[in-house]
Motif scaffolding. Structure first.
Motif, mmCIF file in Angstrom:
data_model
loop_
_atom_site.group_PDB
_atom_site.id
_atom_site.type_symbol
_atom_site.label_atom_id
_atom_site.label_comp_id
_atom_site.label_asym_id
_atom_site.label_seq_id
_atom_site.Cartn_x
_atom_site.Cartn_y
_atom_site.Cartn_z
ATOM 1 N N ASP A 217 0.834 -1.205 0.000
ATOM 2 C CA ASP A 217 0.000 0.000 0.000
ATOM 3 C C ASP A 217 0.867 1.254 0.000
ATOM 4 O OD1 ASP A 217 -2.175 -1.654 0.085
ATOM 5 O OD2 ASP A 217 -2.717 -1.225 2.157
ATOM 6 N N PHE A 218 1.934 1.222 0.792
ATOM 7 C CA PHE A 218 2.873 2.343 0.828
ATOM 8 C C PHE A 218 3.498 2.554 -0.553
ATOM 9 C CE2 PHE A 218 7.467 3.167 0.956
ATOM 10 C CZ PHE A 218 7.478 4.463 1.404
ATOM 11 N N LEU A 219 3.846 1.461 -1.204
ATOM 12 C CA LEU A 219 4.501 1.568 -2.503
ATOM 13 C C LEU A 219 3.569 2.181 -3.543
ATOM 14 C CD1 LEU A 219 7.353 0.674 -3.503
ATOM 15 C CD2 LEU A 219 6.200 -1.261 -4.583
ATOM 16 N N VAL A 220 2.326 1.728 -3.574
ATOM 17 C CA VAL A 220 1.364 2.271 -4.533
ATOM 18 C C VAL A 220 1.076 3.735 -4.230
ATOM 19 C CG1 VAL A 220 -1.033 2.122 -5.323
ATOM 20 C CG2 VAL A 220 0.326 0.045 -5.070
ATOM 21 N N TRP A 221 0.928 4.058 -2.964
ATOM 22 C CA TRP A 221 0.713 5.458 -2.573
ATOM 23 C C TRP A 221 1.876 6.322 -3.035
ATOM 24 C CZ3 TRP A 221 3.429 8.563 0.984
ATOM 25 C CH2 TRP A 221 2.800 9.769 1.335
ATOM 26 N N THR A 222 3.092 5.834 -2.810
ATOM 27 C CA THR A 222 4.282 6.571 -3.211
ATOM 28 C C THR A 222 4.342 6.738 -4.721
ATOM 29 O OG1 THR A 222 5.488 5.756 -1.291
ATOM 30 C CG2 THR A 222 6.805 6.623 -3.105
ATOM 31 N N ALA A 223 4.005 5.670 -5.447
ATOM 32 C CA ALA A 223 4.008 5.750 -6.915
ATOM 33 C C ALA A 223 3.047 6.831 -7.397
ATOM 34 C CB ALA A 223 3.647 4.394 -7.513
ATOM 35 N N GLY A 224 1.886 6.911 -6.772
ATOM 36 C CA GLY A 224 0.930 7.946 -7.144
ATOM 37 C C GLY A 224 1.436 9.344 -6.831
ATOM 38 N N ILE A 225 2.099 9.488 -5.681
ATOM 39 C CA ILE A 225 2.680 10.771 -5.320
ATOM 40 C C ILE A 225 3.735 11.190 -6.346
ATOM 41 C CG2 ILE A 225 4.090 11.975 -3.603
ATOM 42 C CD1 ILE A 225 1.313 11.570 -2.596
ATOM 43 N N LEU A 226 4.581 10.237 -6.741
ATOM 44 C CA LEU A 226 5.622 10.534 -7.723
ATOM 45 C C LEU A 226 5.021 10.996 -9.044
ATOM 46 C CD1 LEU A 226 8.121 7.578 -7.151
ATOM 47 C CD2 LEU A 226 8.350 9.931 -6.368
ATOM 48 N N GLU A 227 4.020 10.266 -9.517
ATOM 49 C CA GLU A 227 3.398 10.623 -10.793
ATOM 50 C C GLU A 227 2.767 12.015 -10.722
ATOM 51 O OE1 GLU A 227 3.381 9.054 -13.713
ATOM 52 O OE2 GLU A 227 4.587 7.367 -12.999
ATOM 53 N N ALA A 228 2.178 12.337 -9.582
ATOM 54 C CA ALA A 228 1.576 13.663 -9.427
ATOM 55 C C ALA A 228 2.629 14.758 -9.503
ATOM 56 C CB ALA A 228 0.821 13.759 -8.099
ATOM 57 N N ARG A 229 3.863 14.393 -9.157
ATOM 58 C CA ARG A 229 4.958 15.358 -9.205
ATOM 59 C C ARG A 229 5.810 15.212 -10.460
ATOM 60 N NH1 ARG A 229 2.813 15.001 -4.705
ATOM 61 N NH2 ARG A 229 3.096 16.463 -2.972
ATOM 62 N N ARG A 230 5.277 14.498 -11.428
ATOM 63 C CA ARG A 230 5.928 14.333 -12.728
ATOM 64 C C ARG A 230 7.289 13.650 -12.620
ATOM 65 N NH1 ARG A 230 3.189 17.146 -16.464
ATOM 66 N NH2 ARG A 230 4.941 17.451 -17.903
ATOM 67 N N VAL A 231 7.344 12.682 -11.705
ATOM 68 C CA VAL A 231 8.512 11.814 -11.564
ATOM 69 C C VAL A 231 8.071 10.397 -11.909
ATOM 70 C CG1 VAL A 231 10.248 10.912 -9.966
ATOM 71 C CG2 VAL A 231 9.438 13.273 -9.729
ATOM 72 N N PRO A 232 8.788 9.680 -12.775
ATOM 73 C CA PRO A 232 8.337 8.346 -13.181
ATOM 74 C C PRO A 232 8.324 7.363 -12.014
ATOM 75 C CG PRO A 232 10.552 8.780 -14.000
ATOM 76 C CD PRO A 232 10.035 10.080 -13.458
ATOM 77 N N ALA A 233 7.188 6.716 -11.806
ATOM 78 C CA ALA A 233 7.088 5.732 -10.720
ATOM 79 C C ALA A 233 7.977 4.527 -10.971
ATOM 80 C CB ALA A 233 5.630 5.290 -10.570
ATOM 81 N N ALA A 234 8.394 4.325 -12.219
ATOM 82 C CA ALA A 234 9.317 3.228 -12.522
ATOM 83 C C ALA A 234 10.635 3.369 -11.784
ATOM 84 C CB ALA A 234 9.565 3.166 -14.031
ATOM 85 N N SER A 235 10.931 4.546 -11.267
ATOM 86 C CA SER A 235 12.157 4.741 -10.492
ATOM 87 C C SER A 235 12.156 3.913 -9.209
ATOM 88 C CB SER A 235 12.331 6.220 -10.162
ATOM 89 O OG SER A 235 11.211 6.711 -9.437
#
Length: 385
Positions: free
Chosen positions: A302-320
């Motif tokens: 859950d933390f990982l998915v939440w973080t991925a969404g935060i990254l995408e919102a900040r225009r950082v690729p979640a693939a990182s």
């Protein structure tokens, strides 16, 4: 927003006015909204839980969507704290004495104080003698307070899941001196499953239900001599949690060392970006650790998915996030539960990336993968105790 929040057109109007005030950083206007509501006959508890709490929840949501900056989020939270103080001392606020004393505190290292503050104010309004100890109260200090002042109940709040091991220690210590413990906050899960797993005497999802539960009475625990962590969580006997937590500095260094070869964009990071990235990796390891502590995959995925969404919102690729999981998996290959957790997290992240395939996050706005996403992330405030 808590499911127990009472939303009416009148309340929504007050929420909108308070939102406008806090996002404009106008403390006087925010206080005026609250005082006018009291003067118009709305009771103080409703103002706290149906106006202030939902606005703070919205602050967290807007931060996560990158529509509010960190400074704006902090300013809004500071205004909320001061407005609550104004409300508490308003002449219109009346209390009916209740027989009993409650200690309300955040567990050690928990800085998200507003949910606990809301519960303390609700209990005070309902007549309880309340000792509100505030944010990040070390367990020995909490127990010292109980020895000196006594309490019928301790209400512990935690919003961040990585504080669960500390919460466990606090719960056990309070019960050992014969004081029952009610817990609340996002860290314990929306259904309270982590509260029950850690042996808390009660859990409630919001301040209203917590106040009712305290009024109904919570049985005094029978102190268990020599109670250990493994009595509640027998899987801790494998030592994986302890070994991973102790290895945190080495794990962070190894991920950083391999990041450039696995994620080429990292080669262009500035010193400041590398520092933030190291902090973010450390938070990922912390969440892996608490998932091992609770033996609950969801605490990490859950933390990982939440973080991925935060990254995408900040225009950082979640693939990182993928190379972080890969390196951790290689380093922890001899730990069966950690390996299971990381494999599961990789699959969940893969699903997330597949659903966002074709979306170009664009050029990152100066942030590294995870910067302002993992470290010190504010959670949506609610009326949870």
């Amino acid at each position: 927003m808590s499911p127990h929040t009472r939303t009416t057109p009148r309340m929504r109007g007050l929420q909108d006015r308070l939102w406008a005030a806090v996002t404009d950083r106008n403390e006087r206007a925010a206080a005026a909204v609250v005082l006018t509501a009291l003067d118009d006959g709305i009771d103080a508890e409703s103002v706290l839980l149906d106006v202030i709490a939902p606005v703070q929840a919205r602050v967290g949501t807007e931060w996560a969507a990158n529509r509010l900056g960190v400074a704006q989020e902090h300013a809004a939270s500071a205004i909320a704290e001061r407005v609550i103080a104004v409300l508490a001392h308003h002449p219109a606020v009346r209390t009916t004495p209740a027989p009993g004393r409650v200690t309300v505190a955040c567990v050690d290292q928990e800085w998200h104080v507003l949910p606990a503050r809301l519960l303390a104010e609700v209990l005070t309004l309902r007549g309880w003698q309340v000792d509100f100890l505030g944010a990040q109260v070390p367990t020995p200090h909490l127990i010292g307070h109980l020895h000196s002042n006594g309490a019928d109940v301790v209400a512990l709040s935690s919003s961040i899941p990585t504080r669960l091991p500390t919460a466990h220690a606090a719960i056990t210590a309070c019960q050992a001196v014969g004081v029952p413990v009610l817990v609340g906050g996002a860290a314990f899960g929306t259904d309270g499953r982590h509260a029950h797993r850690l042996g808390a005497d009660a859990w409630e999802p919001d301040a209203r239900s917590a106040a009712r539960r305290i009024a109904d009475g919570i049985a005094v625990p029978v102190p268990a001599a020599g109670r250990q962590q493994t009595d509640d969580l027998p899987h801790l006997g494998d030592q994986e949690y302890t070994l991973v937590v102790r290895s945190r500095p080495q794990l962070v260094r190894e991920v950083l060392a391999q990041l450039e070869s696995r994620f080429p964009a990292a080669a262009a990071y500035t010193a400041r970006q590398r520092e933030h990235t190291a902090q973010d990796i450390a938070h990922a390891v912390d969440h892996l650790g608490v998932a091992l502590y609770m033996d609950d995959d969801g605490l990490f995925t859950d933390f990982l998915v939440w973080t991925a969404g935060i990254l995408e919102a900040r225009r950082v690729p979640a693939a990182s996030l993928t190379p972080v999981l890969d390196v951790l998996g290689a380093e922890l290959k001899d730990f069966p539960r950690a390996t299971r957790l990381l494999d599961r997290a990789g699959a969940v992240l893969g699903t997330f990336l597949a659903t966002t395939a074709g979306h170009d996050p664009g050029v990152p706005d100066g942030r590294t993968p995870g910067q302002e996403a993992i470290g010190g992330a504010p959670r949506a405030a609610s009326s949870v105790g």
